[in-house]
Design a protein around this motif. Structure first.
Motif, PDB file in Angstrom:
ATOM      1  N   TRP A  65       0.838  -1.208   0.000  1.00 26.49           N
ATOM      2  CA  TRP A  65       0.000   0.000   0.000  1.00 26.49           C
ATOM      3  C   TRP A  65       0.871   1.256   0.000  1.00 26.49           C
ATOM      4  O   TRP A  65       1.770   1.408   0.830  1.00 26.49           O
ATOM      5  N   TRP A  69       3.565   0.504  -7.990  1.00 23.66           N
ATOM      6  CA  TRP A  69       2.758  -0.628  -8.436  1.00 23.66           C
ATOM      7  C   TRP A  69       3.625  -1.860  -8.605  1.00 23.66           C
ATOM      8  O   TRP A  69       4.703  -1.794  -9.214  1.00 23.66           O
ATOM      9  N   ARG A 299      -3.428  -5.362  -1.527  1.00 20.59           N
ATOM     10  CA  ARG A 299      -2.365  -4.871  -2.418  1.00 20.59           C
ATOM     11  C   ARG A 299      -1.002  -5.436  -2.033  1.00 20.59           C
ATOM     12  O   ARG A 299      -0.104  -4.708  -1.590  1.00 20.59           O
ATOM     13  N   PRO A 304      -3.609  -7.962  -6.338  1.00 22.05           N
ATOM     14  CA  PRO A 304      -3.621  -6.503  -6.500  1.00 22.05           C
ATOM     15  C   PRO A 304      -4.847  -5.851  -5.851  1.00 22.05           C
ATOM     16  O   PRO A 304      -4.953  -4.635  -5.814  1.00 22.05           O
TER      17      PRO A 304
END
Ligand SMILES: [Zn+2]
Length: 400
Positions: A65, A69, A299, A304
């Motif tokens: 988090w 990405w 995440r 994801p």
């Protein structure tokens, strides 16, 4: 701590009241309460009042988090995900202390005030992730109540030394002992569960076991879990997370297991994933089994998906179980409020006088609307302190 008077709120959608908070607890609720001289007054504006939300199953230590990405190219098998994560965390220097704090604060901003997190304990990382998560628990101790589960994510038997590490984790401050698929991961369910229950018994701690195993395999493991719960007198101290097998079994076999779970006070934790069989929520409740909700990982290298918003999780639970009526959506909320607190053993929970003052205000007419619309949290009070307004943490909490 000064008193806090919140004017004009509707507890669970009932008629408007004022709520007085004193020494971190709900002192009383009623019409037109007079403000004590030391009180801070908050105007509720007729908002819906909910108790602080409860996350029953997440993994604070794994999350990415707030980071860049993560490109997920992980294999489909459970063991692929386990091996990939352990290697990633080892190579990347992923910091469980920093990341668990970031995610815990995000939960708090969205109204979660009690949370159970499973933390990886394995022979590669040792107790590093646990120590990081315990630091977060300490940092937020007055606001977010965090239960830490020492979780053998890489299996209990396959990597010698894991059982000893789990015992050390409990001695160092983990609250609950975790377990994982005694057939599918450990390949020796009797020995795996004997070792696991032995550690729990020696340390007198509750258990929360990840059971992903499907159908007959999962039912076999669940039977062994229930046998040992009874034999060791661990009634009311065992949780089964996921329990996917209960969604696969014929009704008669399933109901026999549910009746035993109810009798032994074994609770079920579900993230209600759309991609797997899930325990039947209403049949479980009807049998007397407490079902609580959780995100599972948020995440991370496993998935994801996920969001530290328990109203969203309640909505996803509602969608997975086709809950449409208002009274059914009340059940969805229950999985992330009262059932969550009961299942994890969080005390002094709720909106009654004497409960810890964990309060969430949202602009919604009813509980059902709050679940489907997931309005921004207008005000979050945790342990009697205002911690967030309009979804944003107060500066003194954000800087912790
Ligand atoms: Zn999990």
């Amino acid at each position: 701590m000064p008193s806090l008077l919140i004017r004009n709120v509707r507890p669970m959608g009932a008629s408007p009241v004022d709520v007085l908070v004193r020494d971190g607890r709900i002192a009383k609720a009623g019409a037109a309460l007079s403000a004590p001289t030391d009180a801070t007054v908050e105007e509720g504006g007729g908002a819906l009042l909910l108790p602080g939300l409860v996350e029953g199953h997440t993994h604070l230590d794994k999350t990415l988090w707030g980071m860049d990405w993560y490109r997920n190219e992980v294999g489909t098998k459970l063991i692929d995900k386990i091996e990939n994560e352990r290697a990633f965390r080892h190579a990347s220097g992923h910091d469980a202390a920093a990341q668990s704090l970031v995610l815990a604060k995000a939960f708090l901003a969205r109204g979660t005030t009690r949370l159970r997190t499973h933390v990886d304990v394995d022979t590669q990382a040792g107790l590093r992730h646990l120590e990081g998560t315990l630091r977060t628990r300490q940092t937020l101790r007055d606001l977010l109540q965090i239960q830490v589960v020492a979780f053998p994510q890489s299996g209990l038997l396959g990597r010698p030394g894991t059982a000893e590490l789990l015992g050390q984790a409990l001695a160092q401050g983990a609250d609950v002992l975790g377990g994982l698929d005694p057939c599918a991961i450990d390949g020796d369910p009797v020995r795996s569960l004997d070792v696991l229950f032995g550690i729990a018994d020696r340390h007198q701690r509750p258990l929360d076991i990840h059971l992903h195993e499907p159908g007959a395999m999962g039912a076999f493991s669940l039977d062994l879990i229930l046998q040992r719960t009874e034999a060791l007198g661990m009634q009311g101290k065992v949780a089964v997370s996921h329990g996917f097998c209960l969604g696969d079994l014929a009704e008669r076999e399933r109901d026999a297991l549910l009746a035993r779970m109810a009798r032994l006070g074994v609770v079920l934790v579900t993230s209600a994933p759309p991609s797997r069989s899930v325990p039947p929520l209403m049949a479980c409740r009807k049998a007397g089994v407490t079902v609580l909700g959780g995100n599972d990982g948020i995440r991370d290298t496993w998935s994801p998906y996920g969001n530290p918003d328990m109203l969203e999780r309640a909505m996803l639970i509602g969608m997975r179980y086709n809950l449409r009526r208002d009274d059914e959506l009340d059940v969805a909320l229950d999985t992330v409020t009262h059932a969550g607190a009961r299942g994890c053993g969080f005390e002094a929970y709720g909106l009654d006088a004497g409960c810890r003052a964990d309060l969430v205000l949202v602009d919604a007419q009813t509980v059902a609307e709050a679940v489907v619309a997931r309005p921004v949290r207008r005000l979050v009070v945790a342990g009697g302190c205002v911690v967030a307004r309009n979804g944003v943490l107060q500066a003194e909490v954000a800087s912790l």
